[in-house]
Write a protein that holds these residues in place. Sequence first.
Motif, mmCIF file in Angstrom:
data_model
loop_
_atom_site.group_PDB
_atom_site.id
_atom_site.type_symbol
_atom_site.label_atom_id
_atom_site.label_comp_id
_atom_site.label_asym_id
_atom_site.label_seq_id
_atom_site.Cartn_x
_atom_site.Cartn_y
_atom_site.Cartn_z
ATOM 1 N N THR A 245 0.834 -1.187 0.000
ATOM 2 C CA THR A 245 0.000 0.000 0.000
ATOM 3 C C THR A 245 0.874 1.243 0.000
ATOM 4 O O THR A 245 1.976 1.242 0.560
ATOM 5 C CB THR A 245 -0.942 0.044 1.222
ATOM 6 O OG1 THR A 245 -1.714 1.262 1.166
ATOM 7 C CG2 THR A 245 -0.179 0.022 2.533
ATOM 8 N N SER A 246 0.401 2.283 -0.673
ATOM 9 C CA SER A 246 0.952 3.635 -0.560
ATOM 10 C C SER A 246 2.352 3.819 -1.110
ATOM 11 O O SER A 246 2.996 4.826 -0.792
ATOM 12 C CB SER A 246 0.898 4.105 0.902
ATOM 13 O OG SER A 246 -0.439 4.123 1.354
ATOM 14 N N ARG A 255 -0.483 10.582 -4.562
ATOM 15 C CA ARG A 255 -1.107 9.461 -5.274
ATOM 16 C C ARG A 255 -0.586 8.145 -4.702
ATOM 17 O O ARG A 255 0.193 7.427 -5.333
ATOM 18 C CB ARG A 255 -0.820 9.575 -6.774
ATOM 19 C CG ARG A 255 -1.441 10.810 -7.410
ATOM 20 C CD ARG A 255 -1.019 10.977 -8.862
ATOM 21 N NE ARG A 255 -1.556 12.186 -9.435
ATOM 22 C CZ ARG A 255 -2.720 12.282 -10.080
ATOM 23 N NH1 ARG A 255 -3.450 11.201 -10.251
ATOM 24 N NH2 ARG A 255 -3.133 13.446 -10.552
ATOM 25 N N ASN A 256 -1.042 7.853 -3.499
ATOM 26 C CA ASN A 256 -0.563 6.698 -2.739
ATOM 27 C C ASN A 256 -1.784 5.867 -2.346
ATOM 28 O O ASN A 256 -2.563 6.283 -1.496
ATOM 29 C CB ASN A 256 0.166 7.152 -1.464
ATOM 30 C CG ASN A 256 1.087 8.343 -1.724
ATOM 31 O OD1 ASN A 256 1.794 8.369 -2.725
ATOM 32 N ND2 ASN A 256 1.063 9.314 -0.833
ATOM 33 N N TRP A 257 -1.935 4.693 -2.959
ATOM 34 C CA TRP A 257 -3.161 3.927 -2.791
ATOM 35 C C TRP A 257 -2.865 2.534 -2.249
ATOM 36 O O TRP A 257 -1.773 1.998 -2.425
ATOM 37 C CB TRP A 257 -3.890 3.823 -4.132
ATOM 38 C CG TRP A 257 -3.963 5.118 -4.876
ATOM 39 C CD1 TRP A 257 -3.313 5.437 -6.033
ATOM 40 C CD2 TRP A 257 -4.701 6.297 -4.503
ATOM 41 N NE1 TRP A 257 -3.603 6.725 -6.417
ATOM 42 C CE2 TRP A 257 -4.461 7.283 -5.500
ATOM 43 C CE3 TRP A 257 -5.540 6.614 -3.442
ATOM 44 C CZ2 TRP A 257 -5.028 8.549 -5.457
ATOM 45 C CZ3 TRP A 257 -6.107 7.883 -3.400
ATOM 46 C CH2 TRP A 257 -5.854 8.832 -4.391
ATOM 47 N N ASP A 258 -3.876 1.948 -1.645
ATOM 48 C CA ASP A 258 -3.769 0.582 -1.125
ATOM 49 C C ASP A 258 -4.229 -0.376 -2.216
ATOM 50 O O ASP A 258 -5.389 -0.372 -2.616
ATOM 51 C CB ASP A 258 -4.647 0.442 0.130
ATOM 52 C CG ASP A 258 -4.354 -0.839 0.889
ATOM 53 O OD1 ASP A 258 -3.688 -1.730 0.334
ATOM 54 O OD2 ASP A 258 -4.806 -0.944 2.054
ATOM 55 N N TYR A 259 -3.302 -1.215 -2.686
ATOM 56 C CA TYR A 259 -3.600 -2.135 -3.793
ATOM 57 C C TYR A 259 -3.696 -3.589 -3.337
ATOM 58 O O TYR A 259 -3.631 -4.490 -4.174
ATOM 59 C CB TYR A 259 -2.505 -2.007 -4.863
ATOM 60 C CG TYR A 259 -2.757 -0.903 -5.864
ATOM 61 C CD1 TYR A 259 -3.663 0.114 -5.614
ATOM 62 C CD2 TYR A 259 -2.079 -0.882 -7.082
ATOM 63 C CE1 TYR A 259 -3.891 1.127 -6.533
ATOM 64 C CE2 TYR A 259 -2.303 0.121 -8.012
ATOM 65 C CZ TYR A 259 -3.206 1.125 -7.721
ATOM 66 O OH TYR A 259 -3.429 2.120 -8.652
ATOM 67 N N ARG A 260 -3.896 -3.832 -2.059
ATOM 68 C CA ARG A 260 -3.915 -5.211 -1.561
ATOM 69 C C ARG A 260 -5.309 -5.840 -1.695
ATOM 70 O O ARG A 260 -5.730 -6.614 -0.836
ATOM 71 C CB ARG A 260 -3.461 -5.231 -0.100
ATOM 72 C CG ARG A 260 -2.021 -4.732 0.103
ATOM 73 C CD ARG A 260 -1.687 -4.568 1.567
ATOM 74 N NE ARG A 260 -2.568 -3.587 2.202
ATOM 75 C CZ ARG A 260 -2.843 -3.567 3.504
ATOM 76 N NH1 ARG A 260 -2.321 -4.481 4.310
ATOM 77 N NH2 ARG A 260 -3.651 -2.645 3.994
ATOM 78 N N GLY A 569 5.074 3.530 -7.767
ATOM 79 C CA GLY A 569 3.804 2.844 -7.560
ATOM 80 C C GLY A 569 3.980 1.519 -6.842
ATOM 81 O O GLY A 569 5.098 1.080 -6.536
ATOM 82 N N ASN A 570 2.850 0.882 -6.555
ATOM 83 C CA ASN A 570 2.887 -0.354 -5.777
ATOM 84 C C ASN A 570 3.613 -1.464 -6.523
ATOM 85 O O ASN A 570 3.651 -1.495 -7.757
ATOM 86 C CB ASN A 570 1.465 -0.758 -5.398
ATOM 87 C CG ASN A 570 0.933 0.090 -4.255
ATOM 88 O OD1 ASN A 570 1.494 0.099 -3.166
ATOM 89 N ND2 ASN A 570 -0.142 0.825 -4.505
ATOM 90 N N PHE A 571 4.166 -2.403 -5.736
ATOM 91 C CA PHE A 571 5.162 -3.336 -6.270
ATOM 92 C C PHE A 571 5.122 -4.663 -5.526
ATOM 93 O O PHE A 571 5.013 -4.675 -4.301
ATOM 94 C CB PHE A 571 6.548 -2.703 -6.106
ATOM 95 C CG PHE A 571 7.708 -3.588 -6.484
ATOM 96 C CD1 PHE A 571 8.150 -3.640 -7.789
ATOM 97 C CD2 PHE A 571 8.344 -4.368 -5.535
ATOM 98 C CE1 PHE A 571 9.227 -4.450 -8.134
ATOM 99 C CE2 PHE A 571 9.408 -5.188 -5.879
ATOM 100 C CZ PHE A 571 9.855 -5.219 -7.185
ATOM 101 N N PRO A 572 5.283 -5.765 -6.303
ATOM 102 C CA PRO A 572 5.147 -5.855 -7.745
ATOM 103 C C PRO A 572 3.672 -5.776 -8.141
ATOM 104 O O PRO A 572 2.797 -6.183 -7.372
ATOM 105 C CB PRO A 572 5.731 -7.226 -8.077
ATOM 106 C CG PRO A 572 5.552 -8.031 -6.824
ATOM 107 C CD PRO A 572 5.650 -7.065 -5.685
#
Length: 603
Positions: A245-246, A255-260, A569-572
């Motif tokens: 996240t973030s 522009r920091n988002w939680d992608y989980r 951005g989020n990784f991977p």
Amino acid sequence: MASLIEDYALIGDTQTAALVGADASIDWLCLPRFDSGACFAALLGGPENGHWTMAPVGEHRLHARRYRPDSLVLETELTNDEGTIRVTDCMPLRDEQTDLVRRVEGIEGRTRVRSEACVRLDYGSIIPWTHKYGYRLHMIAGPDTFYLDSDVEFHINDPAHPIAEFTVAEGQVADFHLSWVAPRAPSPPLPRVGEAIERTDTWWREWASHCTYRGDYREAVVRALITLKALTYSPSGGIIAAPTTSLPEQLGGQRNWDYRYCWIRDATFTLLALLDSGYVQEAKAWREWLLRAVAGEPEQMRIVHGVEGERRIPELHLDWLPGYAGSWPVRIGNDASRQWQLDVYGELMDALHHAREYGIPPDPSAWELQRGLMDFLESRWREPDNGIWEVRGPRRHFTHSKVMAWTAVDRCIRGATEFGLEGPVERWRQLRREIFRDVCQRGYNAERQTFTHYYGAAKPDAALLQMSTVGFLPATDERMRGTTAAIQRELCHDGFVHRYQMDERTREVDGLPPGEGAFLSCTFWLADNLILQGRREEGRKLFERLLELRNDVGLLAEEYDQSAQRMAGNFPQALSHIALINTALHLQLPDGPVQERSEGWKG
């Protein structure tokens, strides 16, 4: 200073994942699920927010790093004037508890090694109680219980910072095992780390052996598939966008988002990437997750869900974490889950249609669900929405969203005509023609010879590259050639694609300050369009440039910051790896997933 995003490698057990730095420090891990609180959160703060180091004492450097072939077992070699050590890291596939194992092996010389296992719960905010029983540490706070077993003694003069120092000579090993157990569960047995590493390596190599791709880019494709599998929550079949996240899309930005979480928008290309690579069971599990996630009333459909299909993932800011490289706020949860996005209806219908084409036995309720969604879509497709890029500005008539509404209708027509499913086909055909005319009249700027970001806009956006891949218009249509040229002219920087134009004049579109890196999946989409237009070598060249952006262990983030020449951005990022797989298949196979998906309506 924070490590570069590309300095990290991924290990995981198909239920959660950790990021391991090039210095062998584990700086991010959420337990027991991808979306649980982090116990190592140095990635978004500092060492005080949790990390687990393992390195030679004093000055040292990276000697080599690699995954074992076709595996998610990571090997990092560090060296100093005394000698060289190898740190082997992996997370065994889960049985009753969550495990992370580390082995330190002397490769050359006689090396003094220091390890600090600084566990911090709730995203680095809670210091657990730590008790020592011989070579076992017991750490507990609230619902979280950890056991750390090792071949060497950790000292807890400061219980918040367990530290071990030990020496390994050439051929010697020291093993470490961290486990998380559920509340009130019995303590785990003493581990056999060597067996766990070999068992994990064997499992991944056996899984990778089922890959049917035999083309020029097999190493890249297999690594991308392993990454995709590692981002799968195996109990449900859901595939998360990223394990982090973030991680910022612009260093120091917002522009920091939680992608989980799991996004519906990635459904079709995920399905096709798995099916065309030989992973039918994973594709079936993803299809089943999609059906469970969207079950319910059509108006309640969400664009993003938790790993078990949860719909409520409220967004919060963690004010105790300064953020990666000072990029704040740090967010958990994602308010995009509450947005209205028209495109997800097309993505879902497309995925279910292709599952039928591949002979995946349909769920008896799938067509009933699709019929209900179609009834809803007929009355709502004219409404503005938030669009594929989840803008936080006002809703608009995004051209890509309307194209995906067309895709939903088209796939239901094909379901009826190709598979004999019952439905009002003539009414749907009329609706398909109506949406097509609307898009071509209101979403196309004849003067500039391009489809536009939204109705009435002047500029394109990169999502329009999917108009050909979903079959709305052939890539060779002059309107699509013009759109591709406009994207190359106005959204490309040194050949890499940005999602849409960002400056102070366009801030009103997404409600955020301008600035982010090139979007890697969009650049793969450009390569796909070039190939569909017959510009095959141009597409191949762009694809190979993208492969060069991968880090030393073959991983990609969401974006690439060309000015800083580093990942962002989020990784991977799952979507980047999905796009890599599909473009590689597109280059290799005459009927690959991109070509197959593009064979839509012919008039």
